[in-house]
Design an enzyme around this catalytic site. Structure first.
Site, PDB file in Angstrom:
ATOM      1  N   LYS A 390       0.810  -1.212   0.000  1.00  0.00           N
ATOM      2  CA  LYS A 390       0.000   0.000   0.000  1.00  0.00           C
ATOM      3  C   LYS A 390       0.847   1.268   0.000  1.00  0.00           C
ATOM      4  O   LYS A 390       0.338   2.342  -0.342  1.00  0.00           O
ATOM      5  CB  LYS A 390      -0.930   0.002   1.215  1.00  0.00           C
ATOM      6  N   GLU A 391       2.083   1.158   0.430  1.00  0.00           N
ATOM      7  CA  GLU A 391       2.994   2.305   0.463  1.00  0.00           C
ATOM      8  C   GLU A 391       4.192   1.984  -0.427  1.00  0.00           C
ATOM      9  O   GLU A 391       5.124   1.318   0.020  1.00  0.00           O
ATOM     10  CB  GLU A 391       3.426   2.593   1.901  1.00  0.00           C
ATOM     11  N   ASP A 420       7.194  -1.272   9.973  1.00  0.00           N
ATOM     12  CA  ASP A 420       6.404  -2.096  10.876  1.00  0.00           C
ATOM     13  C   ASP A 420       5.950  -3.392  10.218  1.00  0.00           C
ATOM     14  O   ASP A 420       5.443  -4.274  10.907  1.00  0.00           O
ATOM     15  CB  ASP A 420       5.175  -1.314  11.347  1.00  0.00           C
ATOM     16  N   LYS A 603      -0.139  -0.511  17.062  1.00  0.00           N
ATOM     17  CA  LYS A 603      -0.174   0.100  15.726  1.00  0.00           C
ATOM     18  C   LYS A 603       0.955   1.129  15.551  1.00  0.00           C
ATOM     19  O   LYS A 603       2.103   0.880  15.924  1.00  0.00           O
ATOM     20  CB  LYS A 603      -1.544   0.727  15.471  1.00  0.00           C
ATOM     21  N   LYS A 604       0.624   2.279  14.957  1.00  0.00           N
ATOM     22  CA  LYS A 604       1.657   3.269  14.630  1.00  0.00           C
ATOM     23  C   LYS A 604       2.275   3.879  15.877  1.00  0.00           C
ATOM     24  O   LYS A 604       3.480   4.164  15.905  1.00  0.00           O
ATOM     25  CB  LYS A 604       1.059   4.372  13.751  1.00  0.00           C
ATOM     26  N   ASP A 628       5.266  11.040   7.538  1.00  0.00           N
ATOM     27  CA  ASP A 628       4.761   9.836   6.900  1.00  0.00           C
ATOM     28  C   ASP A 628       5.649   9.504   5.708  1.00  0.00           C
ATOM     29  O   ASP A 628       6.378  10.362   5.189  1.00  0.00           O
ATOM     30  CB  ASP A 628       3.318  10.043   6.438  1.00  0.00           C
ATOM     31  N   ASP A 850      -2.297  10.775  17.274  1.00  0.00           N
ATOM     32  CA  ASP A 850      -1.658  12.078  17.133  1.00  0.00           C
ATOM     33  C   ASP A 850      -2.396  13.150  17.936  1.00  0.00           C
ATOM     34  O   ASP A 850      -1.771  13.936  18.663  1.00  0.00           O
ATOM     35  CB  ASP A 850      -1.590  12.461  15.647  1.00  0.00           C
TER      36      ASP A 850
END
Length: 1142
Positions: A390-391, A420, A603-604, A628, A850
């Site tokens: 996806k990235e 990750d 997660k992040k 990001d 965030d």
């Protein structure tokens, strides 16, 4: 295993052994506790290797052990041999040693480790035994000069060892061609002798009468391996006085300000430019702001009158319609008030980079800074990625290249990539980026390239020769462009390359397994041998992260922790001429934290906290920038502009500097409001006038100690009604133990203790409970705090400062023990029984970590700053596809619902948060609930048209006048916001449209998910937003805009469109053919229906796809909705007469 002889020697023992159980030799390393200085003058820095060391062709093993008063931790580092890294001979005595006292570093090795596994160092590329490409010392090292020495070798005039003949030495202008540094003259050598004579006294260690502030304030104690004079260490160990921001100002053997015969020395005469502020606030014009505030008050009064009139004049004929409309209108007024109040005090800010350069970067060498190192603090840049599918790796690689080329001192920048997903594609893409950076970074510095993302730079449609004055620019650009095209081909081919390589290695492994099976089967039945489908690296070894086959220990949720530092050495032969160009690149580190089943990895937020801990041990920058993977540095001076706020007067109260998010690759019409300019240019500027903008997940520079959960050095409590009464507090650790115990939620900066050893030990024990059992991490806290201090002439009353020039040091290379310690802090169990994720680091418990992290900092009394640069600081990509956009909005709204039902709700905020700032955070948690009322209100026009009734009994003049006033004031407020924020009317209208689209699709689903989590405990799944890749040649630029991917989030808006469209048609036909038409009710209902349909027009256009090709699923849902509506209409309003069959 060899133990230290004295308690003051190094706490680490390294044992070099072979994997076949041969004899071992001990080596004591001084590198693990990097912030400590031994107070034993007789302790040696390192011990020599014994003569009986052995090496094995099958690999080598390093064992680390650390002893302290209350724990014993052991690390084992195994260095196996690979096809590309094997000893030249099997002779054990002739092999070169792995480590030595002079060079205890391990380079180009992947460090892995984790839960119930040893920490291993896997060498990828050995620098030993590779023939040097440099010239012989008997030949001049200058390009084009091959003069040989008459006898012996040429003299090396520089410490770097670059040999040069006498003629070239005279022609080079006083700069060494090898390291670009000035040659040392006789005066410099004399100065060095004087500095060496002024030796600093050693500092005591913990528990031996040491003061905590001294131990944590020594910046160079763990990096100064060449024993040069350390100004910072000298300052804190002597009683020298300060000049005007200077640590030392010697004149005739004594310091400035010290009495000599009844007189004082005259202070140095600084220029006015050095004393100018780094930042200034630009107020919004009163001609705009005053009418803006007046219109808010007028609209508020009119809304109150309108709602009062609506309540007092119900529609008796359709009481249900009136009641629903009144409830929705009251909520809309309340929601508008929450959104508008924080916008009362917008501000603008500007920076002065020239003052920053003059204040922190010396143009000429001096006694405080003989090598002209920068006095700017260090910064660690975090880039996060989780899925190589996806990235795209090419997008991530371009982001990394833009970071490595920033306009900031090389020795002060370190870049960390958090993978990750543990993907080998990402790892090898980063390795390719590190290699290409040796060409790209010098090219950017030489020709002042902007932007410094190669894909964005070479894709620009403007003239590349604009503002370029160097004659060799065209040639250099052509060469670098050719190299970048090859780089793109290699990156894009990585998935296929890795697959083919792995298939080949796996086929060989299967053949060997079958051969072994046949050999074992000679005496009986052969046993089946299972060969795992492994992923192989280029050197013929297994990849330690994720495999596509998802074998045990190699899946996305089960793999080892990995750390790899890529080399920073520049090529001997550059593709372009780099004379007078700094060819060094910043530190680049690959990090993939350990994941194991049964652990919550958060997660992040968990990945970012792992980076915080690893970076504290490896580089320990006082500030952290997080980006990001698709947000690259568009303005190379962006970090400097952020530092202007952090280092200016009053900057020690700033926890972070947030930059606006800017996007590219969005369709010109911005159909789905992807630019989000109303939020970033209106709301965030307004919050900057209060306590500061919110943290929005990327493009933010943090103060490290603020992320650690420490309170600011001073704070203001807002008491009384609306926080009108202020009470200022100093929060440095200067209080007694009873006062500290009374403040349960305070974590004060561990500096300036009162000299009580018991108190220091208690503080250290408390930090261990909060940060974990890594002593290196705990020792780094004070160093990071010192690096973020203001220089003395800018500090406020009662605040800590640092002397000017105290950070003018260079980062030393890392050693094996530091990397092993970094691996230990990214394990899956390190955060157990600590404050990580609760108070320290990124906060857990929400998919929008965030906002929660920024809220916690503001709640402790910190403030933040919004930095809008003239040239965009960072640029990224946004999902232009309707489905991806709705999923992204769903995740944001779900996080807001989680915040509302948690203790992070602004209702429970502390008095240190301003009243209007509290309202802004409260609005963040409550805005998704507006969708419930919005859904009902969008259906009211259709219900009105079907029933023939309206929300009011008659269209009264008072009702129309107040409705017109509300509409006009809303438009005027929008125009004034456009004036002071700089957005366009098109941006404002697109924001209004998508507010309704998101409010009828993603926000209701978020409310349902949040309620299910609170009531039933159902966890919310995290969906990663797909990042747009680089468009291939011949591919349509905005192809994703027209892609249709069905999601259930589209059902509510589609139903509203169909419901209103059918209602308008039914009402018009009924009124036209009615003997007694009621046109007033028809006009009112049709007006509100068109208001709804105009806002949903972008959604309807997205449903049609490209060129009006409506997908089949739309027809099916439309037919279903029409049937349901028809049945409901017949049920509610049956025909007047009965129908009978003839």
């Amino acid at each position: 295993m060899m133990k230290p002889n004295s308690p003051t020697s190094s706490p680490v023992t390294i044992t070099v052994t072979s994997t076949d159980g041969s004899r071992s030799a001990g080596l004591t390393s001084p590198k693990l506790r990097r912030q400590s200085i031994s107070n034993n003058n007789n302790a040696t820095a390192s011990s020599p290797l014994s003569d009986n060391r052995r090496y094995s062709s099958r690999g080598r093993r390093l064992a680390f052990s650390k002893e302290s008063a209350d724990e014993f931790v052991a690390y084992t580092v195994q260095i196996p041999s690979t096809p590309e890294n094997r000893p030249h001979t099997d002779s054990r005595d002739s092999s070169p040693p792995l480590c030595s006292g002079k060079n205890p570093y391990i380079k180009d090795a992947i460090f892995t480790g984790g839960f119930n596994s040893v920490t291993k160092a896997h060498i990828r590329k050995s620098s030993e035994g590779i023939p040097s490409a440099t010239k012989s010392k008997s030949v001049c090292g200058m390009d084009g000069c091959d003069e040989k020495a008459a006898g012996g070798s040429f003299k090396s005039y520089c410490d770097c060892g670059f040999v040069i003949c006498r003629d070239c030495y005279l022609d080079c202008g006083g700069h060494c061609p090898g390291c670009k540094e000035l040659y040392k003259g006789e005066s410099d050598e004399e100065a060095e002798v004087e500095e060496e004579e002024d030796q600093a006294n050693p500092l005591p260690e913990w528990g031996k009468g040491a003061r905590l502030d001294k131990n944590l304030s020594v910046v160079q104690s763990f990096k100064n391996t060449n024993h040069d004079f350390d100004h910072t260490r000298w300052l804190f160990e002597t009683k020298g006085t300060y000049g005007y921001g200077n640590a030392l100002w010697p004149t005739n053997g004594y310091e400035f300000g010290r009495e000599n015969g009844g007189r004082y020395e005259t202070p140095p005469d600084f220029t006015d430019k050095r004393n100018r502020p780094l930042t200034r606030k630009v107020a919004i014009s009163a001609a705009i702001l005053s009418p803006y505030r007046l219109l808010i008050a007028i609209r508020l009064v009119v809304l109150a009158c309108f709602l009062t009139w609506r309540i007092m004049h119900p529609n008796r004929q359709a009481i249900w319609l009136w009641l629903m409309s009144v409830i929705c209108e009251i909520w809309f007024a309340f929601s508008w008030l929450l959104d508008q109040l924080p916008k009362l005090c917008p501000v603008k800010r500007v920076t002065d980079l020239a003052v920053l350069k003059d204040r922190f970067e010396s143009s000429e060498p001096n006694l405080r800074n003989p090598k002209k190192f920068s006095d700017l603090p260090g910064i660690d840049v975090f880039v996060s990625t989780a899925d190589a599918d996806k990235e795209p790796p090419l997008v991530t690689a371009n982001t990394i290249l833009s970071i490595l080329a920033v306009d900031y001192p090389v020795e002060k920048v370190a870049c960390y990539l958090s993978d990750d997903g543990g993907s080998l594609v990402t790892f090898e893409a980063l390795a390719e980026a590190a290699s290409f950076a040796r060409i790209w970074v010098p090219f950017c510095r030489k020709h002042k390239i902007e932007p410094r993302n190669p894909e964005a730079y070479f894709g620009q449609k403007r003239d590349p020769l604009k503002n370029k004055v160097r004659l060799d620019f065209v040639r250099d650009r052509r060469r670098v462009k050719r190299e970048y095209d090859e780089f793109k081909v290699r990156i894009n081919a990585l998935p296929e390359t890795i697959r083919r390589r792995s298939d080949a290695y796996n086929a060989q492994a299967e053949l060997r397994a079958k051969k072994k099976e046949v050999e074992l089967g000679e005496g009986g039945l052969p046993e089946a041998v299972k060969v795992p489908k492994a992923t192989w690296m280029a050197d013929g070894s297994h990849w330690h992260g994720t495999w596509p086959s998802n074998e045990d220990g190699h899946s996305r949720s089960d793999h080892e922790g990995i750390i790899q530092q890529f080399g920073q050495e520049a090529d001997d032969e550059n593709l372009i001429d780099t004379t007078d160009v700094d060819i060094r690149t910043p530190m680049l580190v690959y990090v993939s934290r350990e994941k194991r089943p049964g652990f919550d990895h958060n997660k992040k937020a968990g990945a970012m906290n792992a980076l915080v801990r690893a970076s504290a041990i490896m580089s320990n920058g006082a500030f952290i920038l997080n980006l990001d993977c698709d947000h690259y540095v568009y303005n190379s001076t962006a970090i400097r502009e952020g530092m202007c706020f952090m280092l200016d007067r009053g900057g020690d109260k700033i926890c972070y500097v947030q930059f606006p998010q800017r996007f590219e690759g969005i369709d010109p019409n911005d159909r789905y409001a992807n630019h989000n300019t109303v939020f970033f240019d209106v709301s965030m500027r307004a919050l900057d006038g209060l306590q500061g903008p919110m943290y929005v997940g990327t493009g933010c520079i943090f103060r490290r100690i603020a992320l650690y959960g420490f309170s600011p050095p001073r704070a203001t409590e807002h008491l009384g009604w609306f926080g009108r009464r202020k009470h200022r507090k100093q929060l440095l650790r200067t209080k007694n133990k009873e006062q500290l115990d009374s403040e349960e939620n305070e974590i004060l900066i561990p500096i300036n203790s009162n000299g009580d050893n018991d108190n220091d030990e208690a503080t250290r024990s408390s930090l261990s409970k909060q940060f974990g059992n890594s002593t290196t991490l705990i020792d780094s806290i004070g160093v990071a705090e010192f690096g973020g201090r203001l220089i003395h002439e800018l500090r406020g009353k009662g605040c800590l400062g640092r002397p000017s020039g105290s950070l003018a040091v260079q980062r030393e290379p890392l050693d094996a023990s530091a990397l092993a310690e970094a691996v230990s802090v990214i394990t899956c169990f390190y955060e157990d029984k600590t404050e990580w994720g609760k108070r320290v680091g990124w906060i857990y418990g929400s998919v929008t970590e965030d906002v929660v992290t920024g809220y916690r900092m503001h709640n402790r009394g910190w403030r933040s700053v919004y930095c809008v640069t003239k040239r965009d600081a960072f640029r990224g990509t946004a999902p232009i596809n309707l489905t991806d956009r709705l999923i992204q909005v769903l995740r944001w709204a779900t996080g807001s619902v989680e915040i509302f039902f948690s203790r992070n709700n602004a209702i429970f905020a502390s008095p240190r948060m301003k009243f209007l700032q509290r309202i802004a955070y409260f609005n963040v948690g409550i805005y998704p609930f507006t969708s419930i009322f919005l859904l009902v209100y969008c259906l009211l026009p259709a219900l009105s048209l079907f029933s023939g009734e309206f929300i009011v009994a008659t269209l009264d003049v008072t009702f129309l006048a107040m409705l017109l006033t509300i509409t006009v004031t809303l438009c005027l407020l929008a125009l004034l916001e456009i004036r002071w924020s700089g957005i366009t009317l098109h941006d404002w209208w697109r924001n209004e449209q998508f507010w309704l689209i998101g409010g009828t699709s993603a926000h209701p689903a978020a409310v349902v998910q949040g309620l299910l989590k609170v009531i039933a405990g159902i966890e919310i799944s995290f969906t990663l937003t797909s990042k747009s890749g680089v468009a291939e040649d011949g591919e349509e630029e905005f192809a994703e805009l027209y892609e249709f991917r069905w999601t259930t989030l589209m059902v509510p808006p589609m139903t509203i469109i169909m419901f209103n469209a059918i209602a308008v048609a039914v009402a018009v036909s009924r009124t036209v053919y009615s003997p007694f038409p009621r046109w007033s009710r028809l006009v009112g209902g049709v007006f509100f229906s068109f208001w709804v349909l105009s806002h949903l027009y972008p959604f309807a256009k997205g449903m049609m796809g490209k060129k009006g090709k409506i997908p089949t699923i739309v027809y099916l849902w439309s037919g279903l909705v029409c049937i349901v509506i028809s049945l409901l209409t017949v049920y509610v309003y049956p025909p007047a007469g009965s129908f009978q069959m003839p």
